[in-house]
Design a protein around this motif. Structure first.
Motif, PDB file in Angstrom:
ATOM      1  N   THR A  62      30.618  43.841  35.416  1.00 30.19           N
ATOM      2  CA  THR A  62      31.328  43.213  36.532  1.00 30.19           C
ATOM      3  C   THR A  62      31.920  41.874  36.111  1.00 30.19           C
ATOM      4  O   THR A  62      33.047  41.521  36.471  1.00 30.19           O
ATOM      5  N   ARG A  66      35.770  40.666  36.411  1.00 30.58           N
ATOM      6  CA  ARG A  66      36.183  39.438  37.111  1.00 30.58           C
ATOM      7  C   ARG A  66      37.127  38.612  36.251  1.00 30.58           C
ATOM      8  O   ARG A  66      38.094  38.035  36.754  1.00 30.58           O
ATOM      9  N   THR A  69      40.556  40.304  36.033  1.00 22.24           N
ATOM     10  CA  THR A  69      41.354  40.314  37.259  1.00 22.24           C
ATOM     11  C   THR A  69      41.694  38.900  37.711  1.00 22.24           C
ATOM     12  O   THR A  69      42.255  38.701  38.781  1.00 22.24           O
ATOM     13  N   THR A  71      39.759  36.446  38.672  1.00 23.02           N
ATOM     14  CA  THR A  71      38.976  35.766  39.706  1.00 23.02           C
ATOM     15  C   THR A  71      37.908  34.866  39.113  1.00 23.02           C
ATOM     16  O   THR A  71      37.276  34.093  39.820  1.00 23.02           O
ATOM     17  N   LYS A  94      48.965  40.102  39.483  1.00 24.58           N
ATOM     18  CA  LYS A  94      48.086  40.560  40.560  1.00 24.58           C
ATOM     19  C   LYS A  94      48.653  41.725  41.367  1.00 24.58           C
ATOM     20  O   LYS A  94      47.907  42.561  41.857  1.00 24.58           O
ATOM     21  N   LYS A  95      49.961  41.763  41.514  1.00 26.38           N
ATOM     22  CA  LYS A  95      50.552  42.852  42.298  1.00 26.38           C
ATOM     23  C   LYS A  95      50.566  44.165  41.525  1.00 26.38           C
ATOM     24  O   LYS A  95      50.771  45.216  42.097  1.00 26.38           O
ATOM     25  N   TYR A  99      42.056  47.192  42.369  1.00 22.47           N
ATOM     26  CA  TYR A  99      40.636  46.997  42.096  1.00 22.47           C
ATOM     27  C   TYR A  99      39.819  47.658  43.186  1.00 22.47           C
ATOM     28  O   TYR A  99      40.099  47.494  44.371  1.00 22.47           O
ATOM     29  N   MET A 100      38.840  48.430  42.772  1.00 24.70           N
ATOM     30  CA  MET A 100      37.923  48.998  43.751  1.00 24.70           C
ATOM     31  C   MET A 100      36.536  48.494  43.408  1.00 24.70           C
ATOM     32  O   MET A 100      36.027  48.749  42.321  1.00 24.70           O
ATOM     33  N   SER A 101      35.954  47.735  44.329  1.00 26.89           N
ATOM     34  CA  SER A 101      34.690  47.071  43.998  1.00 26.89           C
ATOM     35  C   SER A 101      33.517  48.003  44.227  1.00 26.89           C
ATOM     36  O   SER A 101      33.635  49.060  44.832  1.00 26.89           O
ATOM     37  N   ALA A 105      35.106  47.785  49.535  1.00 27.59           N
ATOM     38  CA  ALA A 105      35.428  46.662  50.409  1.00 27.59           C
ATOM     39  C   ALA A 105      36.347  47.071  51.553  1.00 27.59           C
ATOM     40  O   ALA A 105      37.527  46.780  51.562  1.00 27.59           O
ATOM     41  N   ALA A 167      42.833  50.667  47.554  1.00 28.89           N
ATOM     42  CA  ALA A 167      42.987  49.957  46.277  1.00 28.89           C
ATOM     43  C   ALA A 167      44.273  50.362  45.563  1.00 28.89           C
ATOM     44  O   ALA A 167      44.742  49.649  44.680  1.00 28.89           O
TER      45      ALA A 167
ATOM     46  N   GLN B 212      30.362  41.509  52.888  1.00 23.52           N
ATOM     47  CA  GLN B 212      30.966  42.848  52.882  1.00 23.52           C
ATOM     48  C   GLN B 212      31.611  43.175  51.546  1.00 23.52           C
ATOM     49  O   GLN B 212      31.898  44.338  51.280  1.00 23.52           O
ATOM     50  N   GLY B 213      31.917  42.167  50.750  1.00 25.21           N
ATOM     51  CA  GLY B 213      32.632  42.397  49.503  1.00 25.21           C
ATOM     52  C   GLY B 213      34.140  42.367  49.678  1.00 25.21           C
ATOM     53  O   GLY B 213      34.883  42.480  48.712  1.00 25.21           O
ATOM     54  N   THR B 214      34.611  42.228  50.915  1.00 23.68           N
ATOM     55  CA  THR B 214      36.050  42.188  51.138  1.00 23.68           C
ATOM     56  C   THR B 214      36.652  40.900  50.599  1.00 23.68           C
ATOM     57  O   THR B 214      37.815  40.860  50.224  1.00 23.68           O
ATOM     58  N   GLN B 217      37.529  41.577  47.087  1.00 21.99           N
ATOM     59  CA  GLN B 217      38.710  42.438  47.057  1.00 21.99           C
ATOM     60  C   GLN B 217      39.975  41.610  47.282  1.00 21.99           C
ATOM     61  O   GLN B 217      40.987  41.811  46.629  1.00 21.99           O
ATOM     62  N   ALA B 219      40.268  38.360  46.789  1.00 22.60           N
ATOM     63  CA  ALA B 219      40.457  37.378  45.727  1.00 22.60           C
ATOM     64  C   ALA B 219      41.272  37.989  44.593  1.00 22.60           C
ATOM     65  O   ALA B 219      42.001  37.295  43.883  1.00 22.60           O
ATOM     66  N   ILE B 220      41.136  39.316  44.434  1.00 18.20           N
ATOM     67  CA  ILE B 220      41.839  40.009  43.367  1.00 18.20           C
ATOM     68  C   ILE B 220      43.281  40.316  43.754  1.00 18.20           C
ATOM     69  O   ILE B 220      44.152  40.500  42.912  1.00 18.20           O
ATOM     70  N   SER B 221      43.542  40.314  45.048  1.00 22.37           N
ATOM     71  CA  SER B 221      44.893  40.614  45.548  1.00 22.37           C
ATOM     72  C   SER B 221      45.793  39.393  45.373  1.00 22.37           C
ATOM     73  O   SER B 221      45.323  38.307  45.039  1.00 22.37           O
ATOM     74  N   PRO B 222      47.087  39.546  45.622  1.00 27.65           N
ATOM     75  CA  PRO B 222      47.993  38.393  45.499  1.00 27.65           C
ATOM     76  C   PRO B 222      47.806  37.365  46.618  1.00 27.65           C
ATOM     77  O   PRO B 222      48.454  36.324  46.593  1.00 27.65           O
ATOM     78  N   ARG B 378      33.559  30.329  42.872  1.00 30.89           N
ATOM     79  CA  ARG B 378      33.719  31.395  41.889  1.00 30.89           C
ATOM     80  C   ARG B 378      33.431  30.907  40.477  1.00 30.89           C
ATOM     81  O   ARG B 378      33.524  29.793  40.181  1.00 30.89           O
TER      82      ARG B 378
END
Ligand SMILES: Nc1ncnc2c1ncn2[C@@H]1O[C@H](COP(=O)(O)OP(=O)(O)O)[C@@H](O)[C@H]1O
Ligand SMILES: [Mg+2]
Lengths: 242, 378
Positions: A62, A66, A69, A71, A94-95, A99-101, A105, A167, B212-214, B217, B219-222, B378
């Motif tokens: 993981t 991170r 990606t 983060t 990023k676009k 990612y599927m956690s 999520a 995702a 929830q982990g969202t 999710q 944070a990884i998005s734009p 983070r």
């Protein structure tokens, strides 16, 4: 299916990162205080591969995702994601990846439709793109007719497929999946791998972590990580047909 | 443009969360009003509906008019009448009334002669608070009445007393004496309600996404951090304004709260105050390790400062100096000054700009701190 790539175990140590690869990692290192969670790993993942990243719990999978990606920063090393330096400019790619956690999520108090719509908004899809992707995801996840059901009421297998759908709603070129099959029954797991093959056949590069050794047979390139270091890396010449 | 799409997505989602979560919705919408009604009634109760017995020994039109002024007042509830002074003892012994008003014979005659009429007011001393307040209001009522008599007398003489200037305003001030405490309290209570709801909800919402982990999710998005914050804050800003409107309406209808000053300044202050509260909530959610902690911290850092450190429950000048310094760490004190100023004193930007400026600065600082703290996680 059969793999035709020859085994290529050769160390990448010291070579420059490859901008044509989907992922190119050199000497990537992450420390938490005095503890080194990821210890100078190197690998290349050519485009269109299903890359299996295997290792026991706590080995650094993981943490690696991170960093890849954008983060979490790295303490040393370089990482190109789709040719972009993700460590210094994550916003540039990023676009283009998804990612599927581990946790699927999804918002449980939102319906299937609302979850899709939310992530479509996050990736700024146009109305036409959304209509198209929505239809694709609902068909793929076998959720047609259940658009207005609350996500909380879906069983784990469906939830997992919906998470995959959200995702990939923005049609990423590269998809990171962090232990996507955890807690899912064997039938649903098999079904899920079929979906991943389908994505791969459309040219999407998949980076899949798992601690189930049997899932290695689904991948056409593998790396084993143990206590933060890569202990083996290479491509399979053949793998189980499905 | 892209930011707008992302912020809009978050805001829409937050609204859905809220609509699905009936309990929170009920709390957010109904509790403030309920709280206000309970609070305001409880506080004004000791100066309302005091059981009163009226004994009219004079029985002239003048005495009857005087007695009816008790009946028409919100403050007194006339529970009985009598024509014998001895009735007073019985009334107090049986706890039928706290006040007995006795109009002696000759009352009408002295008024007609232009002399001061005198009335006896008996108080049940075993209920000291009610008795003391009762005494004060009885005195007030007497003044009102005597002024009305004066006006009537002046009218009869063909004099224009309202133009003389001094009688009318005094009559008005005294005419609603029982409402003064709620006038003073409701603008403060507004601040408490908005602060509790805004701080609490935002404190919880980011922590929930983390669990929830969202959060990961996203944070990884734009999506950028500030877009998410803004998207989350927007629905609560709207809701806080709704609550402000409801509380104002309830205050004005049920408690005759005056709105004397500039609504624009009130709205500006409220907007800034909501942002301050939401920022405080975001700071809490950035440092809280769990949902329970976030809840606890949210309550603690909203209710306590809003009640104690805002001038709502105690005047700020009466709390210790170091606490006065601490009170500047919370936005409530500035907002209480603004609401009281606008509602009661008719204040506008000219008087309230220092508080508006303080809230503006606070909002900028607290939201910046929230963004830095969530990044650092983070
Ligand atoms: N934020 C963190 N702070 C300290 N240690 C961490 C942190 N994140 C992960 N670790 C540690 O790093 C190691 C690798 O974790 P992780 O990458 O989550 O493993 P995996 O995903 O392979 O199970 C673990 O020992 C974990 O405890
Ligand atoms: Mg993991």
């Amino acid at each position: 299916m059969s793999g035709v790539d020859p085994v290529r175990p050769g160390p990448l140590l010291g070579t420059a990162p490859n901008p044509d690869a989907a992922l190119s990692v050199r000497g990537l290192t992450k420390r938490f205080g005095s503890f080194t969670a990821v210890d100078g790993i190197d690998f290349d993942v050519p485009r269109g591969q299903i890359f299996g990243f295997l290792g026991p719990n706590g080995s650094g999978k993981t943490t690696t995702i991170r960093m890849l990606t954008g983060t979490s920063g790295a303490n040393a090393g370089a990482a190109l994601v789709l040719g972009e330096d993700v460590l210094s400019h994550p916003e540039r790619v990023k676009k283009r990846f998804g990612y599927m956690s581990q946790k699927f999520a999804l918002f449980e108090d939102l319906t299937v439709e609302e979850n899709l719509r939310f992530y479509a908004g996050v990736y700024d899809l146009s109305a036409e793109e959304f209509a198209k992707q929505r239809a694709y995801v609902l068909a793929m996840a076998d959720l047609r007719g259940r658009e207005n059901e609350l996500t909380a009421n879906l069983s784990v297998g469906w939830r997992q497929r919906l998470a995959l759908g959200t995702a990939t709603i923005h049609q990423p070129e590269l998809l990171f999946l962090d232990e996507p099959t955890g807690g899912v029954d064997p039938v649903a797991r098999r079904h899920f791998w079929d979906l991943l093959y389908d994505l791969a056949s459309r040219g999407v590069t998949l980076f899949v972590t798992t601690h189930y050794m049997d899932e290695a047979s689904h991948c056409n390139q593998l790396a084993f990580i143990y206590r933060g270091g890569l202990i083996a890396e290479g491509r399979r010449t053949t793998f189980a047909a499905t | 443009m892209r930011s707008l799409s992302r912020i809009g997505a978050v805001t829409a989602k937050e609204f859905i969360h809220l609509l699905r979560d009936r309990r929170t919705l009920a709390v957010v919408l109904a509790l403030p009003v309920l709280q206000m009604l309970l609070f305001a009634y409880a506080i004004s109760f000791d100066v309302k509906n005091v059981a009163t017995v009226v004994i009219d020994l004079d029985k002239t039109p003048a005495s009857q008019a005087y007695v009816s002024s008790y009946e028409s007042s919100d403050f007194f509830t006339v529970v009985g009448t009598g024509d014998d002074l001895a009735a007073v003892d019985g009334v107090f012994d049986h706890n039928q009334a706290l006040i007995a008003v006795v109009v002696p014979s000759g009352f009408g005659r002295s008024l007609a002669a232009g002399e001061k009429g005198s009335v006896a007011v008996y108080l049940d001393g075993s209920e000291p608070t009610a008795a003391r307040v009762g005494q004060a209001f009885s005195t007030a009522l007497n003044q009102v009445y005597s002024q009305q008599v004066t006006i009537r007398w002046a009218d009869a003489q063909g004099l224009d007393v309202t133009a003389a200037g001094q009688l009318e305003p005094r009559v008005r001030t005294w005419y609603n004496p029982e409402k003064r405490s709620s006038d003073y309290l409701i603008p403060g209570l507004m601040v408490v309600i908005i602060m509790v709801v805004a701080v609490q909800q935002t404190a919880v919402s980011l922590v929930r996404e983390r669990e929830q982990g969202t959060d990961e999710q996203l944070a990884i998005s734009p999506m950028r951090r500030w877009e998410m914050m803004l998207g989350k804050v927007a629905p609560w800003t709207l809701l806080a304004f709704l609550e402000l409107a409801v509380v104002t309406a309830v205050g004005m209808w049920f408690f005759d709260l005056p709105l004397r000053g500039s609504i624009g300044v009130l709205a500006l202050g409220a907007a800034l105050f909501v942002f301050c509260s939401l920022g405080l909530g975001l700071v809490i959610s950035a440092v809280a390790p769990s949902l329970e902690t976030a809840n606890m911290l949210g309550l603690l850092l909203s209710i306590l400062p809003a009640f104690i450190l805002s001038g709502f429950a105690f005047p700020l000048s009466s709390i210790p100096g170091w606490l006065q310094v601490v009170s500047c760490l919370f936005p409530a004190r500035f907002m209480v000054t603004i609401t009281r100023g606008v509602f009661l004193k008719g204040a506008g930007l000219a008087e309230l700009w220092p508080e508006i400026a303080a809230l503006g600065a606070y909002a900028v600082v607290v939201i910046a701190v929230a963004i830095v703290l969530t990044r650092r996680r983070r």
